[in-house]
Design an enzyme around this catalytic site. Structure first.
Site, PDB file in Angstrom:
ATOM      1  N   MET A  18       0.849  -1.304   0.027  1.00 29.85           N
ATOM      2  CA  MET A  18      -0.082  -0.107  -0.027  1.00 29.85           C
ATOM      3  C   MET A  18       0.802   1.322   0.004  1.00 29.85           C
ATOM      4  O   MET A  18       1.683   1.443   0.853  1.00 29.85           O
ATOM      5  CB  MET A  18      -0.920  -0.139   1.197  1.00 29.85           C
ATOM      6  N   CYS A 100      -2.417  -1.580 -10.171  1.00 31.83           N
ATOM      7  CA  CYS A 100      -2.529  -0.103  -9.602  1.00 31.83           C
ATOM      8  C   CYS A 100      -3.281   0.714 -10.922  1.00 31.83           C
ATOM      9  O   CYS A 100      -2.571   0.755 -11.848  1.00 31.83           O
ATOM     10  CB  CYS A 100      -1.014   0.444  -9.385  1.00 31.83           C
ATOM     11  N   LYS A 139       0.506  -9.628  -9.100  1.00 33.11           N
ATOM     12  CA  LYS A 139      -0.867  -9.125  -8.454  1.00 33.11           C
ATOM     13  C   LYS A 139      -1.421  -8.177  -9.332  1.00 33.11           C
ATOM     14  O   LYS A 139      -0.898  -7.252 -10.145  1.00 33.11           O
ATOM     15  CB  LYS A 139      -0.397  -8.273  -7.317  1.00 33.11           C
ATOM     16  N   GLY A 212      -8.846  -7.813  -1.812  1.00 31.60           N
ATOM     17  CA  GLY A 212     -10.013  -6.931  -1.964  1.00 31.60           C
ATOM     18  C   GLY A 212     -11.177  -6.918  -1.055  1.00 31.60           C
ATOM     19  O   GLY A 212     -11.852  -8.054  -0.909  1.00 31.60           O
ATOM     20  N   GLY A 213     -11.218  -6.127  -0.246  1.00 33.17           N
ATOM     21  CA  GLY A 213     -12.468  -5.725   0.710  1.00 33.17           C
ATOM     22  C   GLY A 213     -12.453  -6.831   1.609  1.00 33.17           C
ATOM     23  O   GLY A 213     -13.416  -7.005   2.217  1.00 33.17           O
ATOM     24  N   GLY A 233      -5.767  -5.824   2.815  1.00 35.48           N
ATOM     25  CA  GLY A 233      -5.186  -4.337   2.533  1.00 35.48           C
ATOM     26  C   GLY A 233      -5.323  -3.635   3.509  1.00 35.48           C
ATOM     27  O   GLY A 233      -4.961  -3.553   4.900  1.00 35.48           O
TER      28      GLY A 233
END
Length: 328
Positions: A18, A100, A139, A212-213, A233
């Protein structure tokens, strides 16, 4: 040309790369909470490593292992050279960013826009693997605007895996490359976990990691019944103590779980060393603002650090004063 070493790392749980968040201070702090979760650096571009301050971008503490370096780039030779640097510095894995969506990254042919070029990604990964013996992974998103069909995702994975890449970390959203900010791209496109599950069924020989999430350890366990690993994340940054259960639930290591205050006390020597070397307290304390999330005094802890850690002369005592506002 199989990347034979890619399965040696345990990727059951990892913390996502991140930007501006997963620097070396944050990774050291997280390692005090979980012994085994794989930690990723912020994305580092090939240009930054080849022409910039390598010490700044590659330095880390030995305690951070297992730790992986994420690279951004699209030139196979440059990526191979940077992957070799990572191996020389002792990183456990190198990951290529194909997820990204920011404009700045796109302008450099980095990130999610490369999903439109599976052959380019495959060539990059082939050269990266040739350069090193450590694992090289990728990724990516489940798609981008204009390439939003499951069959196109399968084609991407098939093309890239053909050169020997065995580990795919898949963010279960498409990326909208025009009109949405990176933040909006993490929130607006719908999550399609079932697509990631289906990729595992289509390619059972590959290691498939879902991203994700994911914001609870319960969700991690649910996903693990379908795929090989989960990457958390922003929740791991904003509420890091959720990782206190990770070693037992994901790695079968049932050591005593340290309290929040014990973790903070273990972080103090590192903070003192960094302060002595000239690091500002704010650059360290910003990573721990969520440690007491949901706890009595947690809001006061965050407020006190936010208001005082950036002041001239702030010290370890500033952090200890903030900790005193929380229930022990």
């Amino acid at each position: 040309m199989a990347n034979k070493s890619s399965k040696k790392l345990n990727r059951t749980l990892s913390v996502a790369p991140m930007m501006d968040w997963t620097d070396r201070h944050e990774r050291y702090f997280l390692r005090l909470i979980t012994r085994h979760t794989l930690l990723y650096t912020e994305m580092v571009t090939t240009g930054a490593l080849l022409h910039g301050d390598r010490e700044r971008f590659l330095h880390y503490s030995p305690e951070e292992h297992p730790v992986a370096l994420q690279l951004g780039g699209s030139n196979p030779e440059e990526l191979a050279a940077c992957t070799k640097l990572a191996e020389d510095w002792g990183y456990d894995e190198v990951n290529l960013n194909v997820g990204c969506p920011s404009d700045r990254v796109q302008n450099g042919r980095i990130g999610a826009c490369l999903m439109a070029e599976p052959e380019t990604v495959a060539n990059c990964l082939a050269q990266m693997q040739k350069a090193v013996s450590i694992p090289v992974t990728v990724k990516h998103r489940i798609g981008i605007n204009g390439r939003e069909e499951f069959e196109q995702l399968c084609q991407f994975v098939e093309t890239v895996s053909a050169v020997g890449c065995e580990t795919f970390i898949i963010h279960a959203r498409i990326a909208i490359l025009e009109g949405l900010s990176p933040k909006e791209n993490r929130e607006i496109p719908p999550l399609k976990y079932e697509w990631v599950y289906a990729i595992k069924k289509e390619f059972p020989h590959l290691e498939i990691i879902l991203n994700g999430g994911v914001n609870t350890m319960e969700a991690v366990q649910q996903h693990l019944s379908h795929i090989d690993g989960v990457m958390i994340g922003r929740e791991a940054y904003q509420n890091p103590y959720i990782l206190a259960q990770a070693d037992a639930l994901c790695f079968n290591d049932h050591h005593p779980i340290p309290s929040r205050h014990e973790i903070l006390s273990q972080f103090y020597p590192y903070i003192e060393k960094e302060l002595d070397s000239g690091t500002r307290l704010h650059h360290l304390s910003r990573h721990i603002l969520g440690l007491f999330q949901g706890q009595p005094g947690g809001r006061q802890f965050r407020r006190y650090l936010s208001e005082n850690a950036c002041k001239p002369g702030s010290s370890l005592q500033t952090l200890q004063a903030a900790a005193a506002l929380t229930a022990s």
